[in-house]
Scaffold this active site. Structure first.
Site, mmCIF file in Angstrom:
data_model
loop_
_atom_site.group_PDB
_atom_site.id
_atom_site.type_symbol
_atom_site.label_atom_id
_atom_site.label_comp_id
_atom_site.label_asym_id
_atom_site.label_seq_id
_atom_site.Cartn_x
_atom_site.Cartn_y
_atom_site.Cartn_z
ATOM 1 N N GLY A 27 -4.866 5.628 14.857
ATOM 2 C CA GLY A 27 -3.606 5.661 15.059
ATOM 3 C C GLY A 27 -3.757 6.666 14.163
ATOM 4 O O GLY A 27 -3.502 7.103 13.658
ATOM 5 N N ASP A 48 -4.141 3.193 1.735
ATOM 6 C CA ASP A 48 -3.023 3.982 1.344
ATOM 7 C C ASP A 48 -1.995 3.830 0.591
ATOM 8 O O ASP A 48 -0.682 4.873 0.885
ATOM 9 C CB ASP A 48 -1.205 3.428 2.517
ATOM 10 C CG ASP A 48 -1.549 4.695 3.802
ATOM 11 O OD1 ASP A 48 -2.305 5.899 3.561
ATOM 12 O OD2 ASP A 48 -0.499 5.175 4.459
ATOM 13 N N ASP A 58 4.075 2.191 -0.766
ATOM 14 C CA ASP A 58 4.310 2.542 0.521
ATOM 15 C C ASP A 58 3.801 1.284 0.462
ATOM 16 O O ASP A 58 2.650 0.136 1.500
ATOM 17 C CB ASP A 58 3.740 3.235 1.051
ATOM 18 C CG ASP A 58 4.272 3.343 2.211
ATOM 19 O OD1 ASP A 58 5.468 2.708 3.078
ATOM 20 O OD2 ASP A 58 3.742 3.573 3.389
ATOM 21 N N GLY A 67 0.074 11.286 10.018
ATOM 22 C CA GLY A 67 -1.180 11.165 9.325
ATOM 23 C C GLY A 67 -1.907 11.365 11.010
ATOM 24 O O GLY A 67 -1.062 9.733 10.989
ATOM 25 N N GLY A 74 -0.019 7.338 11.840
ATOM 26 C CA GLY A 74 1.178 7.131 11.292
ATOM 27 C C GLY A 74 2.692 8.058 11.043
ATOM 28 O O GLY A 74 2.273 8.980 12.471
ATOM 29 N N ARG A 75 3.200 7.978 10.262
ATOM 30 C CA ARG A 75 4.468 9.453 9.717
ATOM 31 C C ARG A 75 3.452 9.681 9.551
ATOM 32 O O ARG A 75 4.448 10.927 9.828
ATOM 33 C CB ARG A 75 5.474 8.224 9.148
ATOM 34 C CG ARG A 75 6.077 7.499 9.107
ATOM 35 C CD ARG A 75 7.055 6.815 7.926
ATOM 36 N NE ARG A 75 5.921 6.081 7.459
ATOM 37 C CZ ARG A 75 6.271 5.576 5.799
ATOM 38 N NH1 ARG A 75 6.963 5.397 5.386
ATOM 39 N NH2 ARG A 75 5.076 4.381 5.462
ATOM 40 N N LYS A 87 3.227 -2.396 2.459
ATOM 41 C CA LYS A 87 3.450 -2.916 3.217
ATOM 42 C C LYS A 87 2.039 -4.034 3.865
ATOM 43 O O LYS A 87 1.403 -3.748 3.832
ATOM 44 C CB LYS A 87 4.420 -2.144 4.244
ATOM 45 C CG LYS A 87 3.733 -0.900 5.023
ATOM 46 C CD LYS A 87 4.562 -0.785 5.373
ATOM 47 C CE LYS A 87 3.581 1.160 6.159
ATOM 48 N NZ LYS A 87 4.176 1.711 6.325
#
Ligand code: ATP
Length: 314
Positions: free
Chosen positions: A33, A165, A148, A38, A35-36, A150
């Site tokens: 996937g 993360d 971060d 990487g 992300g913002r 979430k």
């Protein structure tokens, strides 16, 4: 004194080397996937790993990036806890900056809750929240702020929580600079509802590097995760960012009047979402509150639905 500082620096440099993985030693397979900050690949390095290759922005300062990156790697390597992803090393030669961790096998809580629409019973939610509190309590005890937290960064592997993360927010922001997927304030969808009032009030276009993250802002984010587990949706669902910013900034909270849960469960939410940071509980306190819940109320709570359709990670 100078000799002491020099020796310390040398020691630091040497111990950082232990974590340096030459990029050539990594095998990268498919993209898991993006992300913002990487792209995450399934990879191989002495076994299955996840490789997060950071988007290095050509215009930002490479030295600053590398220093920040090394600093965060130094933090990362101090973590050993069963509810935290295992850090294995990093590629530290720009422009190839990458973090290598164990490969999480389950799905994220975000996938369970928002994509598959899996239902979490109150008991299951408590078990998950307890493990998050354990992992987060450990991070905080080591002086590490997640920044971060979430549901996208929490995996569930056969009932076991694995948090990913943590602590990488600064470097990833540095690498990426501005946010191409968000709006003009650089707010990606689904991020805002994790931000405590003091963070929301500090939001400025392209200035998220200087946000006042703290242990208390992590606790606020945990409150949102707790809400998602219980309600199956984000707080302030469907509202535009401006409306959320305005409400949270002045201390308004998502209403819980339609939420079917015991008083204790709602109290946890309200405490985590306290407007004043110093009124939020810490993770050891949350853990002991959560541990008392099942015995006190959950077993006989008729108000909380038991979903039989599709159980999450059963
Ligand atoms: P954002 O960048 O906005 O935080 P994100 O969490 O989706 O979004 P990444 O952290 O870059 O972005 O993750 C990209 C994808 O890789 C996600 O689907 C994530 O679940 C997956 N992923 C991240 N770390 C691992 C890991 N250790 N094992 C397996 N999958 C992972």
């Amino acid at each position: 004194m100078t000799a002491f500082i020099h020796r310390r620096r040398l020691f630091e440099e040497l111990s950082m080397k232990e974590w340096d993985i030459p990029y050539d030693e990594l095998k990268l397979f498919e993209v898991i996937g993006t992300g913002r900050f990487g792209t995450v690949y399934r990879g191989s390095w002495h076994g299955a790993v996840a490789v997060k290759l950071l988007h290095v922005h050509s215009l930002t300062d490479h030295c600053l990036q590398l220093d920040t990156f090394k600093h965060e790697v130094a933090t990362f390597r101090k973590t050993r806890h069963e509810n935290l992803v295992l850090f294995m090393g990093a590629c530290m030669k720009p422009p190839r900056l990458a973090i290598v961790t164990s490969l999480c096998k389950g799905m994220t809580l975000h996938t369970h809750i928002h994509l598959r629409k899996d239902k979490f019973t109150a008991n299951k939610s408590v078990l998950v929240a307890q493990q998050i509190s354990q992992g987060m309590g450990y991070l905080h005890a080591r002086g590490i702020i997640h920044k971060d937290l979430k549901t996208k960064n929490i995996f569930l592997e056969n009932g076991k929580v694995v948090i990913t993360d943590f602590g990488l927010f600064s470097v990833t922001k540095l690498c990426f600079g501005t946010n191409a997927r968000g709006d003009s304030l650089g707010i990606p969808p689904g991020w805002l509802c994790y931000l405590a009032p003091e963070l929301v009030r500090a939001l400025r276009p392209h200035a998220s590097l200087h946000l006042p993250f703290s242990k208390d802002t992590d606790v606020y984010a945990f409150g949102t995760v707790w809400y998602e587990l219980l309600c199956g949706e984000y707080p302030f669902k469907g509202q535009p960012p401006e409306a959320i910013i305005w409400q949270v900034g002045k201390g308004a909270k998502q209403s819980l009047s339609n939420m079917q849960a015991s008083r204790d469960i709602k109290d946890i939410l309200m405490l985590c979402w306290s407007y004043r940071a110093n009124e939020r509980p810490d993770f050891p306190h949350l853990l002991s509150t959560l541990e008392k819940l099942p015995r006190k109320r959950l077993a006989r709570s008729p108000s909380h639905p038991v979903h039989l359709s599709r159980s999450a990670d059963s």
